[in-house]
Design a protein around this motif. Structure first.
Motif, PDB file in Angstrom:
ATOM      1  N   ASN A  32       0.848  -1.191   0.000  1.00 23.97           N
ATOM      2  CA  ASN A  32       0.000   0.000   0.000  1.00 23.97           C
ATOM      3  C   ASN A  32       0.886   1.244   0.000  1.00 23.97           C
ATOM      4  N   GLY A  33       0.286   2.427   0.030  1.00 26.15           N
ATOM      5  CA  GLY A  33       1.064   3.627   0.277  1.00 26.15           C
ATOM      6  C   GLY A  33       1.083   4.675  -0.813  1.00 26.15           C
ATOM      7  N   TYR A  34       0.546   4.386  -2.001  1.00 22.55           N
ATOM      8  CA  TYR A  34       0.524   5.389  -3.072  1.00 22.55           C
ATOM      9  C   TYR A  34      -0.580   6.402  -2.775  1.00 22.55           C
ATOM     10  N   ARG A  35      -0.225   7.670  -2.790  1.00 19.69           N
ATOM     11  CA  ARG A  35      -1.229   8.719  -2.555  1.00 19.69           C
ATOM     12  C   ARG A  35      -1.152   9.727  -3.691  1.00 19.69           C
ATOM     13  N   THR A  93      -4.659   6.242   0.766  1.00 20.34           N
ATOM     14  CA  THR A  93      -3.604   5.584   0.008  1.00 20.34           C
ATOM     15  C   THR A  93      -4.168   4.342  -0.677  1.00 20.34           C
ATOM     16  N   THR A 107       5.954   9.297  -3.664  1.00 20.24           N
ATOM     17  CA  THR A 107       4.542   9.658  -3.591  1.00 20.24           C
ATOM     18  C   THR A 107       4.339  10.708  -2.509  1.00 20.24           C
ATOM     19  N   PRO A 136       6.542   4.948  -1.589  1.00 22.87           N
ATOM     20  CA  PRO A 136       5.189   4.466  -1.289  1.00 22.87           C
ATOM     21  C   PRO A 136       5.150   3.332  -0.274  1.00 22.87           C
TER      22      PRO A 136
END
Length: 517
Positions: free
Chosen positions: A256-259, A266, A341, A359
């Motif tokens: 996870n973690g893309y913003r 996210t 990101t 990310p």
């Protein structure tokens, strides 16, 4: 339980093949509601852009039966059939001469679509043929134009000396779209990057850029809620007797973690997640391995890109803008291609600035391994093996073993990779310690011709100072004078203060000394 696929990107094939589809059609509905709209949206590779374009095509072809059970099915939409021009440049490849081949490639694409409608085109250039195709299809109704991977010919030739000719060819091709605005029901353009002077951002100034629009920030990728509502059974099966919350937290840390907008949730990369499940739950590098960014790594190194400064300080919103080929900015490329990101937004003297980060663990570990390899000239496997041994030495509290491992690492570096360049040397050290931080806690700070590095585990702390062409005693004394170790004094850990001298001429650690606290 429906099957998962990472190889089917056609919406109709996905639905008819009974594959799992995470419902994103509410976003599709929001896009198509206006009577006429033109959009641009960029996302990193393997984020579902092609599937989204294919889904839009199915909607505008009136294939309502494919959407039964999905959010858009019961919306007040007429499901009218429109002529659709679906141009995907994803299969673009160069055999010998990109400048000459691009025009023929685009002509073949347009003529193939014309043939599917039993139309014959008479013009001699790609742009004129595209315009002619729109004109003739308009006789059947207002035209829908979907362009996927618009920028692949540029990205594939970004270091080509003839890149300006390639840009001109694309500019002429895309520019016909604005002149026929009245004949278009819907225009959607997607790719990885935003380039200026390719007509999309000059001539096509009527495009609405929704790349950082909060309404569409989670249109691509999966939110945590979508993960848990669509993959719960799979997660439970893989977790087995493990604590389910801890297992989900680990999946989140890895993928996870893309913003894509500072206040938005996210998302997970869908390909990484699918491959994770297909592999039986092996935590591994999936997204990164689909395309190593060799050009980007070279650009980062040649521009002496300062990761420490970028990740530690707010950056301007200009970093997210379109850019020119002749003025390539590593930061903009890193953001648009998904290696960095948004962490959060901060106010800076009335302006909005952004704190950035990697990310997730997958991207961070892979990028730093390849960056270390690029700076050192070593294969990524050699880099990872050395980092594992360094982590072993910290775990054992073996300072001499740690330093000997570092010497072995530097001894492997090919003679033509010059560490005499101080910036390259500092980037190499920074990336090694950031990579080490994935196995244990480690960090490196570089400034004013020195490197402060810390590596720690549950029992030991190594506080190190690296000097270039000075003495290990000076390095050790500086640690003491500046109290680098003070914050660890009440940790209950054994603290090693390590002074190191590096000889850039020899490209090797010359000497070291250490004391315990």
């Amino acid at each position: 339980m429906k099957d998962i696929t990472t190889s089917v990107y056609n919406f109709e094939d996905l639905i008819q093949g009974n594959f799992l589809y995470v419902d994103k059609t509410e976003y599709i509905w929001q896009l198509i509601k206006p009577v006429k709209e033109m959009y641009f949206l960029s996302r990193p590779r393997r984020f579902g852009k092609s599937l989204t374009v294919s889904t839009l095509k199915a909607v505008f072809e009136g294939k309502k039966e494919l959407f039964q059970g999905l959010a858009i099915y019961d919306k007040p939409y007429d499901w009218k059939t429109h002529p659709v021009i679906h141009l995907s440049l994803g299969d673009y490849n160069v055999d010998t001469d990109a400048r000459k081949e691009l025009s023929g490639y685009l002509m073949a694409k347009v003529k193939q679509i014309a043939e599917s409608y039993s139309l014959e085109l008479t013009n001699a250039t790609p742009g004129l043929c595209l315009g002619e195709l729109i004109d003739k299809l308009y006789e059947k109704g207002s035209v829908v134009i979907l362009i996927d991977e618009y920028d692949k010919p540029i990205l594939d030739n970004i270091s080509n000396p003839n890149i300006a000719d390639i840009q001109r060819c694309l500019k002429g091709f895309y520019s016909v779209l604005k002149d026929r605005n009245a004949k278009e029901r819907f225009l959607f353009v997607t790719g990885v990057s935003k380039f200026s002077h390719v007509s999309l951002f000059s001539d096509l100034n009527n495009l609405t850029d929704i790349t950082m629009d909060a309404r569409y920030a989670t249109m691509f990728g999966y939110t945590q809620e979508e993960l848990e509502s669509n993959f719960t059974d799979r997660i439970s099966a893989l977790a087995g007797e493990q604590d389910i919350d801890a297992y989900k937290a680990k999946i989140k840390e890895w993928y996870n973690g893309y913003r894509f907008e500072e206040k938005s949730k996210t998302v997970y990369n869908p390909v990484s997640l699918a491959k994770f499940f297909e592999s039986g739950g092996k935590f591994n590098n999936y997204w990164f391995s689909t395309g190593t960014p060799s050009f980007l790594l070279e650009l980062v190194r040649k521009n002496n890109f300062n990761f420490e400064a970028v990740l530690g300080n707010p950056v301007s919103s200009f970093a997210f803008d379109a850019y020119e080929i002749g003025k390539l900015n590593p930061l903009t490329l890193l953001l648009q291609t998904g290696y960095l990101t948004i962490d959060k937004a901060v106010e800076r003297y009335g302006d909005t600035a952004y704190m950035l980060r990697f990310p997730n663990l997958e991207v961070k570990g892979s990028f730093e391994a390849y960056l270390t390899g690029d700076c050192s000239g070593l294969h990524v496997d050699q880099v990872k093996d050395s980092v594992y041994r360094l982590a072993d030495m910290v775990t054992a509290g073996d300072v001499d073993g740690f330093m000997e491992t570092m010497k072995v690492f530097f001894a492997k570096i090919p003679y033509d990779v010059h560490l005499k360049n101080e910036n390259n040397f500092q980037m190499l050290f920074y990336s090694i310690f950031m990579l080490l931080g994935i196995s244990i806690e480690a960090e490196s700070k570089t400034n004013n011709g020195r490197i402060d590095a810390v590596a720690t585990n549950e029992d030991f702390v190594f506080v190190m100072e690296f000097k270039l062409n000075k003495s290990e005693e000076i390095a050790l004394q500086q640690i003491k004078e500046r109290d680098y170790y003070r914050k660890f004094m009440n940790s209950g850990k054994k603290i090693f203060l390590v002074g190191v001298n590096f000889d850039p001429e020899a490209g090797q650690i010359a000497s070291w000394t250490y004391e315990t606290v």
